[in-house]
Every structure is written in C-alpha cells, then in structure tokens.
Scaffold this motif. Structure first.
Motif, short mmCIF file in Angstrom:
data_model
loop_
_atom_site.label_atom_id
_atom_site.label_comp_id
_atom_site.label_asym_id
_atom_site.label_seq_id
_atom_site.Cartn_x
_atom_site.Cartn_y
_atom_site.Cartn_z
N GLY A 14 0.81 -1.22 0.00
CA GLY A 14 0.00 0.00 0.00
C GLY A 14 0.84 1.26 0.00
N THR A 15 0.14 2.38 -0.13
CA THR A 15 0.80 3.69 -0.17
C THR A 15 1.71 3.89 1.04
N SER A 16 1.23 3.53 2.21
CA SER A 16 2.02 3.79 3.43
C SER A 16 3.28 2.93 3.46
N ASP A 17 3.21 1.69 2.90
CA ASP A 17 4.40 0.83 2.85
C ASP A 17 5.48 1.49 2.00
N ILE A 18 5.02 2.16 0.94
CA ILE A 18 5.97 2.73 -0.01
C ILE A 18 6.53 4.04 0.52
N GLU A 19 5.66 4.83 1.17
CA GLU A 19 6.14 6.09 1.72
C GLU A 19 6.98 5.88 2.97
N GLU A 20 6.74 4.75 3.64
CA GLU A 20 7.43 4.49 4.91
C GLU A 20 7.88 3.03 4.93
N PRO A 21 8.86 2.69 4.08
CA PRO A 21 9.22 1.27 3.92
C PRO A 21 9.68 0.61 5.21
N ARG A 22 10.05 1.43 6.20
CA ARG A 22 10.49 0.84 7.48
C ARG A 22 9.41 -0.05 8.08
N ARG A 23 8.13 0.24 7.76
CA ARG A 23 7.07 -0.55 8.39
C ARG A 23 7.02 -1.98 7.84
N LEU A 24 7.73 -2.24 6.74
CA LEU A 24 7.80 -3.59 6.21
C LEU A 24 8.86 -4.44 6.94
N GLY A 25 9.74 -3.79 7.67
CA GLY A 25 10.76 -4.52 8.41
C GLY A 25 12.00 -4.77 7.57
N MET A 26 13.14 -4.84 8.24
CA MET A 26 14.42 -5.01 7.55
C MET A 26 14.55 -6.36 6.88
N LEU A 27 14.07 -7.40 7.54
CA LEU A 27 14.21 -8.76 7.03
C LEU A 27 13.50 -8.89 5.68
N PHE A 28 12.25 -8.43 5.65
CA PHE A 28 11.45 -8.52 4.43
C PHE A 28 12.09 -7.69 3.31
N ARG A 29 12.50 -6.47 3.66
CA ARG A 29 13.09 -5.61 2.63
C ARG A 29 14.40 -6.18 2.11
N GLY A 30 15.17 -6.82 3.02
CA GLY A 30 16.47 -7.36 2.63
C GLY A 30 16.37 -8.65 1.83
#
Ligand SMILES: [Zn+2]
Length: 271
Positions: free
Chosen positions: A47-63
């Motif tokens: 969603g929009t908030s995940d993209i504007e604030e990617p930290r909410r997805l967590g480091m593990l998922f992003r990495g």
C-alpha cells in the motif's frame, strides 16, 4: 460481474533465479470486482504507506524479499486509473494477512474486511514464529472486520464459509490451509466457470495445472516449506487443488497471488 486483474507490487527475492528460474520476480496479483453499486477488492498487495514508509515492512522482508516500492502499482492507483473513487471499494477480501497481502488495507479505510477467523486471530495474537509475517500497523486504522468459519457446503472438496455479509453468493471464501494459520482462497463464480484466487497456496502455475511442461524451480518448494504455517497441510492443499482442477474439466481456473504468467494469462484473456 466484471473482474479486473491488477498487479499491485513486485517482489524481487534475493536468490530469485535459483528460486524461480527464468521468472525471478513475484507479482502481487489482486482482483477488483465491479458490483452494480460498489467495488470489491480481493487482496491488497503493498500500500501507499508501505511505499512512503518502507520501514514498516521490516528489515528482514526488505532485505530478503526486496519489494520494488512503486506508488503507481498500488491498488489505490489502479482503482483511480480505472476511473473509480477509492470510496467505491466497500469490501476487501484477503487470502491471508502476510505483509505483502495486507499493505493496501489502509488505502481503503472505510471498506469492510472479510477473512477466515483463524487468520484474523493469528494476526491479532501471533505465536513467536508467526510474528515476522504480520504487521499490525497495516490495520491500525481498525477496519470493520467480518470473520468466518469454513463450515459451509464443500467447494470442489474444500470447506468454505457460508454466504459473506453483504456480498453476492458468487463471491466465496474457501479454506486453503497450510501457508498461514487461516489461509483461504477467494472463489468467483463467473457463470461459464469459476476463478479461484489461491493466494499463497501455491506460487507457480505448474504446481497445480496439468497442461504445462513448465516445472517450478527446485528452490521454490523449499521456500514455501520454510514459510509455511503447517507444511504437511500445505502440501496436501496443493495436491487437492491439482486434483480439483483436473476433475473440474476446465470449469475451475486458479491463480496464485505471485505467478506472473497467470496474471499475463488473465490480461491476455481480457484483451
Ligand atoms: Zn505472498
């Protein structure tokens, strides 16, 4: 009932080629269903908030999963591009609440959320092992939640919920257990056949369909085993899906949430 097939996110997992072979990226395949007076969204992707604030997805998922963060891919952008208002989306169904399926919920804060009760309970009170899959921030806007037991009449051998609150009987929630605690599929009776959105019950079309010579890359099954809530049940669900597709004689068409070629198949059929 017109059904639009939307691509609401791209995931580029580390080691993607080993996992997926040639198709080394996952899509986030969502559906937008036009009812006479409202819209129903099936799955929400990122969603929009995940993209504007990617930290909410967590480091593990992003990495590890490496989502491409693109505002133009959100369900919200697709809904507007199709000429609708976000407030036309009155109902959202999710197969489960993993963070790559629940991100767009907050873009439709007024919509009712429909899902299986076990999944909602897992997301509310995750076990230590489940904690990494859910992000409570994605539903902190407190949507109106409609939870269901899968206790209705069987659907191609799978248990399903009774009629969904405020939705036509052509839209159904079917238990496809294993991937997460209360994982479901969403069935849409299109008249001449039924489309079953299987969420993460499988990842590659060759896992359920028979008329293909494609083979999923070896790592893909391992990946699914690692993230499964109950791997034995997940395997059984996949085997039963395969059998249901075979026995339906072409009347049951399935799609995974993440298989790019199935999304292309649906776009091709609509073109
Ligand atoms: Zn997923």
């Amino acid at each position: 009932m017109r059904v639009h097939h939307l691509d609401c996110g791209t995931l580029c997992p580390r080691g993607g080629r080993a996992l997926l072979g040639e198709e080394s990226e996952f899509v986030c395949h969502c559906l937008l269903i036009e009812l006479p007076h409202s819209l129903v969204l099936v799955e929400t992707g990122l969603g929009t908030s995940d993209i504007e604030e990617p930290r909410r997805l967590g480091m593990l998922f992003r990495g590890l999963v490496r989502p491409r963060l693109a505002l133009e891919q959100t369900a919200l952008t697709h809904v507007c591009a199709l000429g609708f208002s976000p407030s036309d989306v009155r109902d959202v169904l999710v197969t489960h609440l993993d963070l790559d399926h629940a991100g767009g919920l907050s873009d439709f804060p007024e919509a009712r959320l429909h899902l299986l009760r076990d999944e909602w309970q897992a997301a509310q009170k995750p076990s230590p092992r489940e904690r990494s899959r859910y992000r409570a921030v994605q539903w902190e806007h407190a949507p109106e939640v409609h939870e269901y037991e899968a206790e209705g009449e069987a659907f191609h051998g799978f248990a399903r919920a009774r009629e969904l609150d405020g939705l036509p009987p052509e839209i159904q929630l079917v238990s496809l257990p294993g991937h997460s605690r209360g994982h479901a599929g969403v069935a849409i009776d299109e008249g001449e056949g039924t489309l079953l959105h299987c969420g993460d019950a499988y990842f590659h079309h060759a896992e359920v369909s028979l008329d293909t010579h494609a083979r999923p890359a070896r790592g893909l099954d391992l990946f699914q085993s690692v993230v499964a809530h109950d791997n034995a049940v997940r395997r059984e669900t996949q085997a039963r899906l395969r059998e249901a597709v075979r026995a339906s004689d072409g009347r049951l068409r399935t799609t995974s949430a993440h298989d790019r070629s199935e999304l292309a198949r649906e776009h091709g059929a609509q073109a």
